[in-house]
Design a protein around this motif. Structure first.
Motif, short mmCIF file in Angstrom:
data_model
loop_
_atom_site.label_atom_id
_atom_site.label_comp_id
_atom_site.label_asym_id
_atom_site.label_seq_id
_atom_site.Cartn_x
_atom_site.Cartn_y
_atom_site.Cartn_z
N GLU A 48 0.83 -1.21 0.00
CA GLU A 48 0.00 0.00 0.00
C GLU A 48 0.86 1.26 0.00
O GLU A 48 0.53 2.25 -0.66
N ASN A 65 -4.88 6.89 -13.63
CA ASN A 65 -5.20 5.51 -13.26
C ASN A 65 -6.55 5.07 -13.82
O ASN A 65 -7.51 5.84 -13.80
N VAL A 66 -6.59 3.85 -14.31
CA VAL A 66 -7.82 3.26 -14.85
C VAL A 66 -7.88 1.81 -14.36
O VAL A 66 -6.95 1.32 -13.73
N TYR A 67 -8.98 1.14 -14.68
CA TYR A 67 -9.06 -0.29 -14.35
C TYR A 67 -9.75 -1.04 -15.49
O TYR A 67 -10.88 -0.70 -15.86
N LEU A 68 -9.07 -2.05 -15.99
CA LEU A 68 -9.58 -2.83 -17.11
C LEU A 68 -9.95 -4.24 -16.65
O LEU A 68 -9.51 -4.68 -15.59
N PRO A 69 -10.74 -4.96 -17.46
CA PRO A 69 -11.25 -6.25 -16.99
C PRO A 69 -10.17 -7.32 -16.76
O PRO A 69 -9.11 -7.30 -17.38
N LEU A 70 -10.52 -8.26 -15.91
CA LEU A 70 -9.67 -9.40 -15.57
C LEU A 70 -9.60 -10.42 -16.71
O LEU A 70 -8.59 -11.07 -16.91
N ARG A 109 -6.08 -12.39 -17.25
CA ARG A 109 -4.96 -11.57 -17.75
C ARG A 109 -3.64 -11.97 -17.09
O ARG A 109 -3.55 -12.03 -15.87
N TYR A 134 -1.81 5.89 -19.32
CA TYR A 134 -2.68 5.19 -18.37
C TYR A 134 -1.88 4.21 -17.52
O TYR A 134 -0.84 3.70 -17.95
N TRP A 137 -3.53 -0.59 -11.35
CA TRP A 137 -3.11 -1.46 -10.27
C TRP A 137 -4.01 -2.67 -10.33
O TRP A 137 -5.23 -2.53 -10.28
N ASN A 139 -4.36 -7.35 -10.19
CA ASN A 139 -3.83 -8.70 -10.00
C ASN A 139 -3.70 -9.37 -11.37
O ASN A 139 -4.53 -9.14 -12.25
N GLU A 155 -0.42 -15.94 -8.77
CA GLU A 155 -1.10 -14.65 -8.87
C GLU A 155 -0.18 -13.63 -8.21
O GLU A 155 0.41 -13.90 -7.18
N LEU A 157 0.37 -9.08 -7.60
CA LEU A 157 -0.19 -7.73 -7.75
C LEU A 157 0.85 -6.86 -8.41
O LEU A 157 2.04 -7.04 -8.19
#
Lengths: 478, 478
Positions: A48, A65-70, A109, A134, A137, A139, A155, A157
């Protein structure tokens, strides 16, 4: 709370030492699926703080920052051949939902180049929209055969940055800039020195035009790749049709980069700084920076009083914890040490007769006795000194264990001693594979800071007849 | 940058309005896998601020953040029957890696009760280790049939808290405390009023003993479950053997809770505050709080000068952005509005003749002209007023659209008007299913704030002959 167990000395068995300290330092537990990991508070807390501090640095560089699908549909993944071949054997594949088979498979991913490519394709129109910078963050899952906490797990991070540029020079500059940023971050926050360089063709990222890396040296002399930055050129923009209108109003494929650091960094911290008492966490990313340890508080009300006063005073600026348990003083100290808390303050009745407390540095185990009223003034300096000392010790090790060689015999001897070995090298895949087979060493990078020699040299690899003007760092690696 | 498209008025077609604003507000793009979502900077930024602020609140409650694996072995999932049956039809299942079939299937976590159970089982010894208060920020996958951005997607982001206690009373108190915390958080940070209550047996979480919820009302009158807190009792500790030695040194199963909020909150924000110009983001979680808009900067150097001065001044305390593009002033204003930036400051040559700039509130569109030297002093008050106003408007709507009924005819009429309907209800599964079938409404909660009546009343459901002493809120829901 479980009793502390004995830690295997690192000189005796380094891998065993490592698994001992990660388990006992409140860092990990093993997940129920083989090769997966549970990040306990003491390790997730470091992550963190890495996130928080990298985010600040990224913001200065206009990263959003963005978040894309797993999940990635199989058909989307298959468009870039090198990328597919590089990752295919490690792809966890979703085929069913409940008892129903899906019409198309999905990959979890392993990295998100193709997802970003798909997003960019649909959101860029002209050079006015560029650059796009872009980061996410997330997994990721890679089904590794052999696993090791933090270093190699099924897995992990990470953050993965993905950019698009209208100009290849700008994109290349961005790629190199990010590896420098990472190197500074490791120095300034994790107290880890690194060698910056470029990967050989054999070691570069599947799908990249060139890969830059920072390589750190662990206490056993092995290398750990601690961060990478890739210049993707148009390798993804072509198969994924990421076009923009350039200033001449012509369609052109964008130039891309990607870059990342991961929870491997936690492994790097432990293996760079830890000792036979446990982990040592560099102060700037330590979830607990200061442990307050009350000695014989039951017998002495003043201990409790001063402890409370110090806690209130220090918590405004630092991350402070109080061990109020009724365990023995020796246990409390050992517990703080095994968890790597950079500084502990022991508050006991005898010291307090002179209004004093004892500060104990985790790195040197040095004891500093001072009036408790002075603590607040002195703490930051001591924490900074701990950081500097950790960095300097690691740097000395890196420097003293990095050697130059000019023939293959020397090369093999030095690799055997777990050194970083710098040698002239042809950078051909076949030579690289042979060296790995024969010595266990891999090429880590073509270091940025070493000037290219004027004359071309003989490649270090015995049977290679090539001339080269490149020095390459080799090492056994995690 | 794409031109702005027209937004469907919310009075005309609320669902269409919603998809228009989420797409045009720089909030989402659709992922390549059906039913998945890309969080663009303007929505991911809200989520980051939710994380940051909830983390601060959690820290005060001694919550420790951890991270557990994404994949759950099938055998582990199957131990708690209700839980399994509740989630089984939505479980994305990994069966292969590369071309190789795995010996055991893995489910992508739809929630992590069983993973936490496994961790707790291996880390608790005695009452001294309790309570354990863990939380994780993670992605989860539930294969929903119909999807809707933020509200229902196949992958979403959330936090899930999991605790173990030695005492059932303490655990129940924790469960209720967390739902109150969530309700305050929504009020103080998202400007969303909620009704706190308990779920009926039919609506509670699969595996819980009791579920508490906060229910918000969207602009179309529909309910949105915005956060839940579950008392799990020993429902997981028994099948997963999570034992501790109690003070009598006897083995006892722990008492557990779990609680979470998710990226559904982004949907709640949009549907609570948005209008026909786009999203309105409450200031405390707005990624951009203030947009500086330079008007005719090319013709007037003073515009640029004052803009730079304000930017430097304001960025130290607020999240500020400058639109330096050469777009028309009207476009810039519309772009700021559609993205929901709570306050914009227009800096134009005419205002500057009197050293003035114009502040425009996103919520009321009110224009406030002031000397630009005063801006810094006034901004926080205006942002707080925007927050208060957004909350008050939502609260008025919730209050005015919550109605009491005493018979089924009235009930159906009020549900038809998209109101929240409070009615005496037997809380039997069968009645609940029938009501849902006949009216489309579901029970939202047994509200905490309504006193139970002394005498038992007739259940609202026509054919039900039960007496009840419970009032229940019903509504059509997302």
């Amino acid at each position: 709370m479980k009793e502390l167990e004995k830690i295997t000395p690192l000189e005796v068995d380094f891998p065993k030492w490592y698994t001992d300290v990660v388990k006992q330092g409140n860092l990990i537990a093993y997940g129920p699926a083989k090769g997966t990991l549970i990040f306990k508070p003491n390790s997730y807390g470091i992550w963190e703080l890495i996130q928080e501090n990298l985010n600040k640095i990224f913001k200065e560089k206009d990263v959003e920052n963005v978040y894309l699908p797993l999940l990635i549909p199989e058909s989307l993944f298959n468009l870039e051949r090198d990328h597919l071949e590089g990752f295919n054997p490690e792809l966890a594949t979703v085929t069913h939902v409940g008892d129903k088979e899906l019409s198309e498979k999905y990959f979890i991913r392993p990295t998100s180049e193709v997802l970003f490519a798909d997003l960019f394709k649909n959101s860029i129109e002209s050079y006015n929209d560029l650059p796009i910078i872009y980061n996410q963050w997330a997994n990721v899952v890679r089904w590794e055969k052999t696993t090791n906490p933090f270093l190699r797990s099924r897995e992990f991070l990470w953050q993965e940055g993905h950019t698009c540029h209208s100009d290849p020079i700008e994109a290349r500059r961005f790629t190199r800039g990010m590896i420098t940023t990472y190197s500074k971050f490791l120095k300034n926050f994790l107290a880890i020195p690194t060698i910056i360089g470029k990967k050989t063709p054999y070691e570069k990222f599947a799908g990249a035009c060139s890969t830059y890396t920072i390589e750190a040296m662990m206490k056993d002399g092995r290398a750990l790749q601690a961060g990478t930055s890739h210049y993707l050129a148009q390798n993804f923009s072509k198969p994924y049709s990421i076009l923009f209108k350039n200033k001449k109003n012509e369609d052109e494929y964008v130039y891309q980069t990607s870059w990342g650091v991961s929870t491997r960094l936690l492994g790097a911290i432990i293996m760079t700084h830890g000792d036979n008492r446990g982990v040592i966490i560099p102060p700037r990313v330590a979830p607990v920076q200061i442990d307050l340890i009350e000695l014989f508080a039951a017998k002495s009300p003043k201990v409790k009083e001063v402890s409370d006063e110090l806690f209130e005073l220090l918590r405004r600026k630092w991350r402070v914890r109080v061990d109020k348990s009724d365990k023995q003083p020796g246990f409390k100290a050992a517990n703080s040490e095994i968890q790597g808390v950079p500084l502990r303050i022991e508050i006991g009745p005898r010291d307090l007769e002179n209004n004093q407390v004892t500060l104990v540095r985790r790195d040197t185990l040095e004891k500093i006795v001072m009036n408790y009223k002075e603590v607040k003034e002195k703490v930051q300096t001591i924490l900074d000194e701990i950081h500097e000392n950790l960095f300097n010790k690691a740097k000395e090790r890196l420097d003293s264990k990095t050697v130059w060689v000019s023939n293959y015999e020397e090369f093999k001897k030095e690799i055997e001693k777990n050194n970083f070995v710098i040698a002239p090298f042809c950078c051909l895949d076949e030579a690289e594979m042979k060296i790995k087979e024969e010595t266990g060493a891999t090429s880590r990078c073509i270091p940025k800071t070493i000037d290219k020699p004027d004359e071309s040299m003989d490649c270090i690899f015995d049977t290679c007849k090539s001339k080269t003007n490149r020095y390459v760092v080799f090492a056994k690696a995690y």
